[in-house]
Write a protein that holds these residues in place. Sequence first.
Motif, PDB file in Angstrom:
ATOM      1  N   LEU A 192     -50.558 -57.043  36.996  1.00 34.77           N
ATOM      2  CA  LEU A 192     -49.636 -56.432  36.033  1.00 34.77           C
ATOM      3  C   LEU A 192     -48.162 -56.641  36.370  1.00 34.77           C
ATOM      4  CD1 LEU A 192     -51.397 -52.968  35.639  1.00 34.77           C
ATOM      5  CD2 LEU A 192     -51.759 -54.986  34.255  1.00 34.77           C
ATOM      6  N   ALA A 245     -51.750 -58.091  43.701  1.00 31.80           N
ATOM      7  CA  ALA A 245     -50.452 -58.768  43.809  1.00 31.80           C
ATOM      8  C   ALA A 245     -50.415 -59.614  45.083  1.00 31.80           C
ATOM      9  CB  ALA A 245     -49.319 -57.742  43.810  1.00 31.80           C
ATOM     10  N   THR A 246     -51.005 -59.105  46.164  1.00 38.77           N
ATOM     11  CA  THR A 246     -51.092 -59.902  47.396  1.00 38.77           C
ATOM     12  C   THR A 246     -51.882 -61.175  47.131  1.00 38.77           C
ATOM     13  OG1 THR A 246     -51.048 -57.890  48.719  1.00 38.77           O
ATOM     14  CG2 THR A 246     -51.851 -59.862  49.804  1.00 38.77           C
ATOM     15  N   HIS A 289     -45.175 -58.964  33.286  1.00 36.54           N
ATOM     16  CA  HIS A 289     -45.573 -60.168  33.998  1.00 36.54           C
ATOM     17  C   HIS A 289     -44.403 -61.099  34.301  1.00 36.54           C
ATOM     18  CE1 HIS A 289     -49.618 -58.836  32.796  1.00 36.54           C
ATOM     19  NE2 HIS A 289     -49.892 -59.308  33.978  1.00 36.54           N
ATOM     20  N   ILE A 313     -54.362 -52.642  42.437  1.00 36.64           N
ATOM     21  CA  ILE A 313     -53.173 -53.314  41.875  1.00 36.64           C
ATOM     22  C   ILE A 313     -52.287 -53.961  42.953  1.00 36.64           C
ATOM     23  CG2 ILE A 313     -51.046 -52.980  40.532  1.00 36.64           C
ATOM     24  CD1 ILE A 313     -52.597 -50.940  38.848  1.00 36.64           C
ATOM     25  N   PRO A 314     -51.863 -53.205  44.005  1.00 40.44           N
ATOM     26  CA  PRO A 314     -51.001 -53.877  45.009  1.00 40.44           C
ATOM     27  C   PRO A 314     -51.708 -55.029  45.720  1.00 40.44           C
ATOM     28  CG  PRO A 314     -50.996 -51.494  45.309  1.00 40.44           C
ATOM     29  CD  PRO A 314     -52.066 -51.788  44.329  1.00 40.44           C
ATOM     30  N   THR A 365     -56.716 -48.798  40.118  1.00 40.53           N
ATOM     31  CA  THR A 365     -55.390 -48.363  40.574  1.00 40.53           C
ATOM     32  C   THR A 365     -55.174 -48.800  42.019  1.00 40.53           C
ATOM     33  OG1 THR A 365     -55.620 -46.448  39.157  1.00 40.53           O
ATOM     34  CG2 THR A 365     -53.875 -46.353  40.770  1.00 40.53           C
ATOM     35  N   TRP A 400     -46.844 -56.515  39.536  1.00 40.40           N
ATOM     36  CA  TRP A 400     -46.484 -55.604  40.628  1.00 40.40           C
ATOM     37  C   TRP A 400     -45.520 -56.293  41.581  1.00 40.40           C
ATOM     38  CZ3 TRP A 400     -47.117 -50.585  41.532  1.00 40.40           C
ATOM     39  CH2 TRP A 400     -46.922 -50.113  42.835  1.00 40.40           C
ATOM     40  N   THR A 401     -44.396 -55.624  41.920  1.00 41.62           N
ATOM     41  CA  THR A 401     -43.419 -56.226  42.826  1.00 41.62           C
ATOM     42  C   THR A 401     -43.234 -55.382  44.081  1.00 41.62           C
ATOM     43  OG1 THR A 401     -41.666 -55.080  41.659  1.00 41.62           O
ATOM     44  CG2 THR A 401     -42.084 -57.356  40.999  1.00 41.62           C
ATOM     45  N   GLY A 402     -44.027 -54.349  44.247  1.00 43.06           N
ATOM     46  CA  GLY A 402     -43.889 -53.512  45.434  1.00 43.06           C
ATOM     47  C   GLY A 402     -42.641 -52.660  45.422  1.00 43.06           C
ATOM     48  N   PRO A 423     -47.571 -53.109  32.209  1.00 48.36           N
ATOM     49  CA  PRO A 423     -47.433 -54.404  32.861  1.00 48.36           C
ATOM     50  C   PRO A 423     -46.145 -55.138  32.465  1.00 48.36           C
ATOM     51  CG  PRO A 423     -49.057 -54.511  31.105  1.00 48.36           C
ATOM     52  CD  PRO A 423     -48.606 -53.092  31.180  1.00 48.36           C
ATOM     53  N   THR A 456     -41.538 -53.215  48.958  1.00 48.46           N
ATOM     54  CA  THR A 456     -42.253 -53.135  50.231  1.00 48.46           C
ATOM     55  C   THR A 456     -43.727 -53.506  50.041  1.00 48.46           C
ATOM     56  OG1 THR A 456     -42.849 -50.839  49.855  1.00 48.46           O
ATOM     57  CG2 THR A 456     -40.782 -51.226  51.002  1.00 48.46           C
ATOM     58  N   PRO A 457     -44.372 -54.003  51.114  1.00 50.41           N
ATOM     59  CA  PRO A 457     -45.800 -54.324  50.989  1.00 50.41           C
ATOM     60  C   PRO A 457     -46.692 -53.089  50.964  1.00 50.41           C
ATOM     61  CG  PRO A 457     -44.855 -55.214  53.044  1.00 50.41           C
ATOM     62  CD  PRO A 457     -43.832 -54.334  52.422  1.00 50.41           C
ATOM     63  N   ALA A 510     -52.946 -52.975  51.399  1.00 53.30           N
ATOM     64  CA  ALA A 510     -51.695 -52.208  51.453  1.00 53.30           C
ATOM     65  C   ALA A 510     -51.915 -50.872  52.158  1.00 53.30           C
ATOM     66  CB  ALA A 510     -51.159 -51.983  50.047  1.00 53.30           C
ATOM     67  N   THR A 532     -45.537 -58.923  49.365  1.00 52.14           N
ATOM     68  CA  THR A 532     -46.882 -58.349  49.409  1.00 52.14           C
ATOM     69  C   THR A 532     -47.570 -58.713  50.720  1.00 52.14           C
ATOM     70  OG1 THR A 532     -47.747 -60.268  48.256  1.00 52.14           O
ATOM     71  CG2 THR A 532     -47.179 -58.365  46.905  1.00 52.14           C
TER      72      THR A 532
END
Lengths: 478, 181
Positions: free
Chosen positions: A221, A201-202, B130, A197-198, A194, A223-225, B128, B41-42, A454, B144
């Motif tokens: 997955l 994405a980075t 994608h 995940i962010p 968990t 992740w777009t923030g 998810p 947001t990052p 993050a 990110t």
Amino acid sequence: MAHAVHKIPPYAVPTPPELEREPLVLNQRPFAWISDKIAGIAEGKTPTWWWIALAISVLGALTMFGMVAYLISTGVGVWGLHQPTAWAWDITNFVFWIGIGHAGTLISAILCLLRQRWRTSINRAAEAMTLFAVVCAGIFPVVHTGRVWYAIMPGFLIPFPNANAIWPQFRSPLLWDVFAVSTYGTVSLLFWYTGLIPDLATMRDRAVSKLKKFVYGLFALGWTGSNRHWSNYEKAYLILAGLSTPLVLSVHSVVSFDFAVSQVPGWHTTIFPPYFVAGAIFSGFGMVLTLLVPLRSICKLEDVITTRHIELMCKVILATGSMVGYAYGMEFFIAWYGGNPYELYAFQNRAFGPYWWAYWTMITCNVISPHLFWFKWCRTRMWFVFLVSIVVNIGMWFERFVIIVTSLHRDYLPSSWDYFHPTYVDIMTFVGSFGLFCTLFLLFMRFLPIIAIAEVKAVTPQADPHHPLGGAKIGGAH
Amino acid sequence: MSTSTAGRPYALIAEFETPASTLHAAELIRDAGYKRWDVHTPFPIHGLDGAMGLRNSKVGWFTFLGGTTGFSLGMLMIWWMGKVDYAIPVGGKPLFSPIFAFPVSYELTILLGAFGTLFGMFFLNRLPRHYHPLLKHPRFRNVTHDRIYVVIECADPKFSDAETRKLLEHAGGRHIEIVED
């Protein structure tokens, strides 16, 4: 992606100097620096030392697997076990490794609930350490059963209808342990993932090669923030921390039940659960420091894992080390005060019997050495912290050895009293387990961000919308 | 949402640099009555949930569901296996007692509670996923890294290219662009 260091506007409401804390990220590093620095460790060219370290670690891991294969194909007789010492290095190693894992969960869960923001720089690596320690721990109880195929076959430890139509014995703490340790491993993995995940994405958004972009992207997955996602994510993270806290306390309590529920003098005590949990956290922080002190200087992470972080961990070692010291004293007191001659004998035998050397090694390492951390000089010298962390690890291994072997080697029948000698298989299996642990950790630091990017960004002042560095106007309003 | 016709406008996107200006923009958009919009947001920004008008997350319900399932499952399993299906009498001890069944049920409470939490979060976030139009946008990869993006979907009933763009400009957004699906 280099960005200029943020200009520092005048503080809106200056903090009184006595309340000023050292920042968690030094030199007012901007967000971009944080992700460049941390992701860069996994993205950069593989350093030569990494290959050398990996080669040694893999050799160790292979040695362990070889020894385990020899054990399985021959029988537990290849270890030094006998009656009455039917548990020795195997269970010592199990408790040693599982205990190390506890610091990772303490940092990620309990310090999260206590809003200790310094945890963000160390939680990722500590959680990884937890997972790898649980992997090492899991091997020993499985292989010590001798007929290993029974231990892993469904129906014997894990309830499953097999040909014998019999179910596991739920009254036994050994079975509770199966559930506790497997739950612990699984939940630690979920929690770790968990948190990742962010950051995955980075890694996905920075990846240059198609393969990396695909693999990191797969696990990120999509992740777009999104803040709508963050809102659920943060809640889920908090709840996982809330679930992991009673879990980590229960796991080592259940491990201690393996001993405390039996009738063996020296084991049958009610102090065991809290004493084991304190010892586990003590040993775990020892291992966290053993890993992070070299890591921060090799990877030049001094601005993120600051001296303050190291000092705080030293203080946790001091606190839990004192609890462990208290427990050793209290055990002795109760053995005398309880008036049970067998219990008293077990303790006298620990300190002054044939294993006196193990007992006093344990006392020196666990009771005396942490008290050096009362002194700031000791907490701020990295080589010194590293040295003490190794001493703590040694001491905690001896603690489990003392508890297990000194209580067993003299049972109720003096004619069967004996002295335990490990064989080379005992020794190489244990040494090899460090190889497995280091192999996993080296792979982790090569492919994943070793610090929660993050989360570290979120604890900087420029992430706070009410701080001048976060863009707030004079007066603190946004 | 998932129908993808290339070239169709998906959303208007604006870049922000500081959390304070983002918070301010979110309040403006919330007060203007937009519904299908988001802030990317990052890292989680403290106070942004309130500024966006989000309600408390419902993840806890999934945890509760998982946890109660785990506890009842543990108790039922131990009772049925040890008392009903194959009794193992040991030393006159009861065939079932919630006391000795507790440690295992407790661990199962946490195990299924944790699965409930994680999968509940995935369900609420529809992850998810994608494929996302934003992930194709070249500037958006900084989300990110160190930039914040406010995204207002074209599907929002209040969306109008001129008005929405003006609002984002007024809020201090930069690089205001249309993202195509």
